[in-house]
Design a protein around this motif. Structure first.
Motif, PDB file in Angstrom:
ATOM      1  N   PHE A 241       0.835  -1.201   0.000  1.00  0.00           N
ATOM      2  CA  PHE A 241       0.000   0.000   0.000  1.00  0.00           C
ATOM      3  C   PHE A 241       0.873   1.255   0.000  1.00  0.00           C
ATOM      4  CE2 PHE A 241      -2.688   3.269   1.946  1.00  0.00           C
ATOM      5  CZ  PHE A 241      -3.861   3.112   1.218  1.00  0.00           C
ATOM      6  N   LYS A 242       1.919   1.229   0.808  1.00  0.00           N
ATOM      7  CA  LYS A 242       2.843   2.366   0.859  1.00  0.00           C
ATOM      8  C   LYS A 242       3.558   2.539  -0.479  1.00  0.00           C
ATOM      9  CE  LYS A 242       6.779   4.195   3.442  1.00  0.00           C
ATOM     10  NZ  LYS A 242       7.758   3.949   4.540  1.00  0.00           N
ATOM     11  N   SER A 244       2.452   1.880  -3.319  1.00  0.00           N
ATOM     12  CA  SER A 244       1.533   2.341  -4.362  1.00  0.00           C
ATOM     13  C   SER A 244       1.520   3.864  -4.497  1.00  0.00           C
ATOM     14  CB  SER A 244       0.117   1.835  -4.068  1.00  0.00           C
ATOM     15  OG  SER A 244      -0.428   2.471  -2.933  1.00  0.00           O
ATOM     16  N   PHE A 245       2.038   4.565  -3.480  1.00  0.00           N
ATOM     17  CA  PHE A 245       2.105   6.030  -3.544  1.00  0.00           C
ATOM     18  C   PHE A 245       3.504   6.532  -3.886  1.00  0.00           C
ATOM     19  CE2 PHE A 245      -1.483   5.204  -0.655  1.00  0.00           C
ATOM     20  CZ  PHE A 245      -2.470   5.976  -1.265  1.00  0.00           C
ATOM     21  N   TRP A 264      -1.308   0.322 -10.031  1.00  0.00           N
ATOM     22  CA  TRP A 264      -1.077   0.564  -8.611  1.00  0.00           C
ATOM     23  C   TRP A 264      -2.366   0.902  -7.863  1.00  0.00           C
ATOM     24  CZ3 TRP A 264       2.955  -0.898  -5.963  1.00  0.00           C
ATOM     25  CH2 TRP A 264       4.159  -1.112  -6.641  1.00  0.00           C
ATOM     26  N   ARG A 265      -3.268   1.590  -8.570  1.00  0.00           N
ATOM     27  CA  ARG A 265      -4.572   1.869  -7.953  1.00  0.00           C
ATOM     28  C   ARG A 265      -5.324   0.559  -7.688  1.00  0.00           C
ATOM     29  NH1 ARG A 265      -5.902   5.503 -11.219  1.00  0.00           N
ATOM     30  NH2 ARG A 265      -7.092   4.242 -12.706  1.00  0.00           N
ATOM     31  N   ARG A 267      -3.942  -2.340  -7.151  1.00  0.00           N
ATOM     32  CA  ARG A 267      -3.267  -3.005  -6.040  1.00  0.00           C
ATOM     33  C   ARG A 267      -3.705  -2.428  -4.701  1.00  0.00           C
ATOM     34  NH1 ARG A 267       2.957  -3.610  -8.455  1.00  0.00           N
ATOM     35  NH2 ARG A 267       2.478  -5.384  -9.830  1.00  0.00           N
ATOM     36  N   ARG A 268      -3.883  -1.100  -4.656  1.00  0.00           N
ATOM     37  CA  ARG A 268      -4.371  -0.473  -3.411  1.00  0.00           C
ATOM     38  C   ARG A 268      -5.739  -1.026  -3.038  1.00  0.00           C
ATOM     39  NH1 ARG A 268      -2.180   4.427  -5.242  1.00  0.00           N
ATOM     40  NH2 ARG A 268      -4.209   5.113  -6.034  1.00  0.00           N
ATOM     41  N   ARG A 269      -6.591  -1.205  -4.042  1.00  0.00           N
ATOM     42  CA  ARG A 269      -7.937  -1.738  -3.760  1.00  0.00           C
ATOM     43  C   ARG A 269      -7.873  -3.158  -3.212  1.00  0.00           C
ATOM     44  NH1 ARG A 269     -10.436   0.461  -9.490  1.00  0.00           N
ATOM     45  NH2 ARG A 269     -10.757   2.652  -8.833  1.00  0.00           N
ATOM     46  N   VAL A 271      -5.389  -4.389  -1.540  1.00  0.00           N
ATOM     47  CA  VAL A 271      -4.862  -4.275  -0.177  1.00  0.00           C
ATOM     48  C   VAL A 271      -5.980  -3.923   0.796  1.00  0.00           C
ATOM     49  CG1 VAL A 271      -3.409  -2.891   1.351  1.00  0.00           C
ATOM     50  CG2 VAL A 271      -2.500  -3.717  -0.820  1.00  0.00           C
TER      51      VAL A 271
END
Length: 422
Positions: A241-242, A244-245, A264-265, A267-269, A271
């Motif tokens: 998550f980290k 991804s930014f 990456w967006r 992947r955040r979802r 997570v």
């Protein structure tokens, strides 16, 4: 519903996370061939688990076979083989080859399915139907809880796979081994428990006491390992998550930039979804379970309208409200023999029986939302069948009706005093 949701979560959530981690590691290392090996192993394990579940519930073939001991032993051995061969450099020039990682991992998943799934797959066939049909609301609620538990486990599996697949093998491998190690600790306790109980390890052995303490602690605090497994996977999720930014991937044009941002967006979802599943899982096996298993207080014992040396008399007026009423007779030995009476709905008949059954013993019954429920197994009684033999119904006792009273002979209660001394 919550009962089976919790049971499935307890039985399979950690296993789902483990299988997801193994899939991520093997597919990242061996690609399509690794995926095929794991899929075939999982399919074989599932089929065998179904057969084992059927044999266990319909025949005596596996009744006397300690399958948990056998499978846990095999799982521990397979874990050791997988760990050793994936960490050290094998003989010759082969390193981290397909043979040394994918094949042991596939065998491990097959054994894990054989160990974990038979009991869970058999739950719907063990729903109590003595007083209802498969179309009843109670059955459907239990089935929904069972299905929701499986969905939760599947989401934990796919979420763990998605998260660890996005990481490098350098991070995925230790996560897999840590989770497998924690699982092996529980499996080893199962093996040792059988060995200690069967005196394979003598009580005179210097290892007996420390092993006994280990098995006892695993039995009492084994669920703590589930939390550690989830925490390990959650750490990997938070790291992703980290990232991804703060990602730094090269792109040549705006289209590639948008594609990378979308990846990456996404992947955040995954997570966020996975962490929510983990939180729900932890709440299920801790807080919700504690609330659900909170001891039910039985209603107080009521005084009979009148008694003599031979009978107890309960007036119709005392039972007219249609609720469950509990009475008791105390023997000379101090044994309290309890019985219940309830006026059957839309009828002038009464359900009379001991506050105990042949299956669950003298744990008793209580009233919940106008229904009579067994305190031990949570089975809902059909009020119209109370007073008849079968299922989890109260043990039938002799009684008579005369002059506006239900008359229960003291001799009948004395005959059944043994039910309250076990």
């Amino acid at each position: 519903m919550l009962k089976y949701l919790i049971q499935v979560t307890e039985d399979l959530l950690a296993a789902g996370v483990l299988v997801g981690a193994i899939y991520a590691f093997i597919i990242s290392t061996h690609g399509v061939n690794g995926r095929k090996t794991l899929n075939i192993s999982a399919a074989v394990g599932f089929v065998i688990a179904v057969v084992m579940g059927i044999l266990t519930n319909t025949t005596k073939v596996l009744k006397n076979v300690n399958t948990a001991y056998i499978l846990c032993s095999a799982l521990v051995i397979c874990f050791v083989i997988f760990t050793v061969l994936s960490l050290i450099k094998p003989l010759g020039k082969i390193k981290n080859s397909y043979l040394f990682t994918a094949v042991p991992a596939g065998i491990y998943i097959c054994l894990l399915f054989m160990y974990k799934l038979p009991t869970v797959l058999a739950y719907p066939f063990n729903f109590d139907l003595s007083n209802s049909s498969v179309l009843s609301t109670d059955f459907l609620y239990r089935l929904i809880g069972w299905i929701l538990g499986l969905v939760l486990v599947f989401l934990a599996f796919i979420g763990t796979y998605k998260i660890l697949s996005a990481h490098s093998v350098k991070l995925t491998k230790p996560v897999v081994i840590i989770i497998m190690l924690l699982t092996a600790l529980r499996n080893a306790a199962t093996v040792l428990n059988v060995m200690l109980s069967r005196r394979v390890i003598s009580s005179k052995s210097p290892m007996y006491h420390p092993l006994f303490v280990y098995v006892k602690n695993m039995s009492n605090y084994g669920s703590f390992l589930v939390y550690v497994i989830l925490f390990t996977a959650a750490v990997a999720a938070i790291i992703l998550f980290k990232q991804s930014f703060t990602w730094k991937e090269h792109y040549d044009n705006a289209a590639q930039h948008r594609k990378i941002k979308a990846k990456w967006r996404n992947r955040r979802r995954w997570v966020v979804m996975t962490l929510i599943v983990f939180v729900i899982g932890v709440l299920n096996i801790s807080l919700v379970k504690a609330i659900l298993n909170k001891p039910v207080e039985l209603s107080p014992i009521e005084d009979c309208a009148k008694t003599d040396d031979e009978n107890l008399y309960i007036s119709f007026e005392q039972l007219s409200d249609g609720h469950l009423h509990r009475f008791a007779y105390t023997t000379e030995e101090g044994v309290q023999v309890r019985f219940i009476i309830i006026k059957k709905p839309n009828s002038s008949a009464y359900g009379v029986g001991l506050d105990a059954c042949d299956i669950c013993g003298e744990t008793g019954y209580y009233e919940r939302d106008g229904q009579v429920v067994c305190k031990l197994c949570d089975v809902v009684m059909n009020i119209n069948t109370i007073g008849f033999k079968g299922g989890c119904n109260p043990i039938v006792i002799d009684y008579s009706i005369a002059d506006g009273y239900i008359i229960v002979p003291v001799s009948t209660l004395l005959e059944h005093a043994v039910e309250f001394t076990r």
